[in-house]
Design a protein around this motif. Structure first.
Motif, PDB file in Angstrom:
ATOM      1  N   THR A  36       0.835  -1.208   0.000  1.00 38.87           N
ATOM      2  CA  THR A  36       0.000   0.000   0.000  1.00 38.87           C
ATOM      3  C   THR A  36       0.866   1.253   0.000  1.00 38.87           C
ATOM      4  OG1 THR A  36      -1.731  -1.212   1.179  1.00 38.87           O
ATOM      5  CG2 THR A  36      -1.884   1.182   1.192  1.00 38.87           C
ATOM      6  N   ALA A  37       1.944   1.245   0.785  1.00 43.91           N
ATOM      7  CA  ALA A  37       2.855   2.398   0.812  1.00 43.91           C
ATOM      8  C   ALA A  37       3.502   2.609  -0.547  1.00 43.91           C
ATOM      9  CB  ALA A  37       3.918   2.203   1.895  1.00 43.91           C
ATOM     10  N   THR A  38       3.893   1.521  -1.211  1.00 37.95           N
ATOM     11  CA  THR A  38       4.502   1.619  -2.540  1.00 37.95           C
ATOM     12  C   THR A  38       3.494   2.150  -3.550  1.00 37.95           C
ATOM     13  OG1 THR A  38       6.021  -0.190  -2.054  1.00 37.95           O
ATOM     14  CG2 THR A  38       5.654   0.322  -4.377  1.00 37.95           C
ATOM     15  N   LEU A  39       2.263   1.679  -3.480  1.00 44.64           N
ATOM     16  CA  LEU A  39       1.209   2.167  -4.385  1.00 44.64           C
ATOM     17  C   LEU A  39       0.971   3.665  -4.176  1.00 44.64           C
ATOM     18  CD1 LEU A  39      -1.246  -0.853  -4.098  1.00 44.64           C
ATOM     19  CD2 LEU A  39      -0.073  -0.123  -6.190  1.00 44.64           C
ATOM     20  N   ASP A  40       0.957   4.092  -2.919  1.00 47.77           N
ATOM     21  CA  ASP A  40       0.767   5.519  -2.619  1.00 47.77           C
ATOM     22  C   ASP A  40       1.919   6.348  -3.186  1.00 47.77           C
ATOM     23  OD1 ASP A  40      -1.604   4.958  -1.313  1.00 47.77           O
ATOM     24  OD2 ASP A  40      -0.716   5.027   0.699  1.00 47.77           O
ATOM     25  N   LYS A  41       3.152   5.851  -3.049  1.00 44.43           N
ATOM     26  CA  LYS A  41       4.314   6.568  -3.590  1.00 44.43           C
ATOM     27  C   LYS A  41       4.261   6.648  -5.112  1.00 44.43           C
ATOM     28  CE  LYS A  41       7.477   5.564   0.188  1.00 44.43           C
ATOM     29  NZ  LYS A  41       8.620   4.762   0.641  1.00 44.43           N
ATOM     30  N   LEU A  42       3.865   5.536  -5.741  1.00 43.58           N
ATOM     31  CA  LEU A  42       3.724   5.549  -7.203  1.00 43.58           C
ATOM     32  C   LEU A  42       2.669   6.550  -7.633  1.00 43.58           C
ATOM     33  CD1 LEU A  42       3.850   1.796  -8.332  1.00 43.58           C
ATOM     34  CD2 LEU A  42       5.293   3.658  -9.179  1.00 43.58           C
ATOM     35  N   ALA A  43       1.538   6.558  -6.935  1.00 42.00           N
ATOM     36  CA  ALA A  43       0.453   7.485  -7.274  1.00 42.00           C
ATOM     37  C   ALA A  43       0.927   8.929  -7.144  1.00 42.00           C
ATOM     38  CB  ALA A  43      -0.755   7.229  -6.384  1.00 42.00           C
ATOM     39  N   GLU A  44       1.672   9.225  -6.074  1.00 39.46           N
ATOM     40  CA  GLU A  44       2.204  10.579  -5.876  1.00 39.46           C
ATOM     41  C   GLU A  44       3.195  10.941  -6.986  1.00 39.46           C
ATOM     42  OE1 GLU A  44       3.875  10.805  -1.939  1.00 39.46           O
ATOM     43  OE2 GLU A  44       1.975  10.211  -1.011  1.00 39.46           O
ATOM     44  N   ARG A  45       4.060   9.983  -7.343  1.00 35.47           N
ATOM     45  CA  ARG A  45       5.050  10.238  -8.390  1.00 35.47           C
ATOM     46  C   ARG A  45       4.368  10.545  -9.717  1.00 35.47           C
ATOM     47  NH1 ARG A  45       8.861   5.424  -9.633  1.00 35.47           N
ATOM     48  NH2 ARG A  45       7.488   5.041 -11.377  1.00 35.47           N
ATOM     49  N   TYR A  46       3.369   9.749 -10.084  1.00 36.22           N
ATOM     50  CA  TYR A  46       2.649   9.987 -11.340  1.00 36.22           C
ATOM     51  C   TYR A  46       1.947  11.345 -11.311  1.00 36.22           C
ATOM     52  CZ  TYR A  46       3.136   4.959 -12.360  1.00 36.22           C
ATOM     53  OH  TYR A  46       3.611   3.702 -12.608  1.00 36.22           O
ATOM     54  N   ALA A  47       1.303  11.663 -10.188  1.00 36.44           N
ATOM     55  CA  ALA A  47       0.558  12.924 -10.090  1.00 36.44           C
ATOM     56  C   ALA A  47       1.487  14.136 -10.167  1.00 36.44           C
ATOM     57  CB  ALA A  47      -0.240  12.949  -8.790  1.00 36.44           C
TER      58      ALA A  47
END
Length: 195
Positions: A36-47
Motif C-alpha cells: 500500500t505504501a509503494t502504491l501511494d508513492k507511485l500514485a504521488e510520483r505519477y501525479a
C-alpha cells in the motif's frame, strides 16, 4: 528489480481489471502495508510528474493503472480508428479466441495467447466488435467478453455457427491451444468471406 518495479509491472499487466493488494502480496511475497505504501508513492510520483501519462486508481483494495483524464480526447480518437483500417494480426487473434470461446475473460485470453491482451480488448471494444457480458464469479470479478452483431456484420456471418471448425487434430478443451490455432481457423473464414 525493486519492489516498486515489481508492483508497477503487475499493475500494468492486470489491465482494466486491476489487481488487489492481497493478490499483489501473494505474487510478490511483500507485506500488505509495504505494498500500500509503494502504491501511494507511485500514485504521488505519477501525479507530480507533468510528463507522466499515468495515474493509479483504486476502489477498495483493487488498484489499476489508467491514463490522466487530460489525455482522454487523444486516447478516444486513437480508439475510434475507422473500421476501414485493417485489423492487425494481434487484434484478429484476440477476436478469434473470443469468437470461439465466448464468454471468456481477459486472463483466459492471455493464457491462450501467452501475452497480455488489454490493449487489444480496448481497441476491439472501441470498434464495436466485442463487448462485455457480465463478470465471472471469481476473485477480482473479471469481465467476460463476447462478440457483437457488428462482428457478425463485419465478417459476413449470419451467426457464430458460420465460423469454420477448429482443426480436428486439436482438442478444443486442451490447455495447449495457442492463439495461432484460433487465428488460422478464423482467417480461413475471413479469406473466404467478405472483408
Amino acid at each position: 528489480m525493486t519492489n516498486t518495479a515489481q508492483i508497477e509491472g503487475l499493475l500494468f499487466i492486470s489491465g482494466d481489471e486491476g489487481i488487489t493488494v492481497g493478490d499483489l502480496a501473494k505474487i510478490t511475497g511483500f507485506m500488505k502495508p509495504a505494498i500500500t505504501a509503494t502504491l501511494d508513492k507511485l500514485a504521488e510520483r505519477y501525479a507530480a510528474d507533468p510528463n507522466s501519462a499515468l495515474v493509479i486508481l483504486h476502489s477498495g483494495q483493487t488498484y489499476r493503472l489508467a491514463t490522466k483524464p487530460a489525455l482522454a480526447p487523444g486516447i478516444k480518437q486513437y480508439f475510434e480508428i475507422p473500421l476501414t483500417v485493417p485489423l492487425t494480426n494481434a487484434l484478429l487473434e484476440v477476436l478469434a479466441i473470443i469468437a470461439y470461446r465466448q464468454p471468456i475473460t481477459r486472463l483466459e485470453i492471455d493464457e491462450i495467447r501467452g501475452v497480455q491482451s488489454s490493449g487489444s480488448l480496448q481497441k476491439l471494444m472501441a470498434r464495436g466488435l466485442i463487448d462485455t457480458h457480465g463478470r465471472l464469479d471469481a476473485p477480482g470479478r473479471p469481465f467476460r467478453y463476447v462478440t457483437t452483431e457488428s462482428f457478425l456484420d463485419y465478417f459476413g456471418l449470419s451467426s457464430l455457427e458460420d465460423l469454420p471448425p477448429l482443426p480436428e487434430q486439436e482438442d478444443p478443451d486442451s490447455a495447449d491451444l495457442s492463439g495461432d490455432l484460433f487465428l488460422a481457423a478464423f482467417q480461413s473464414r475471413k479469406q473466404g468471406g467478405k472483408d
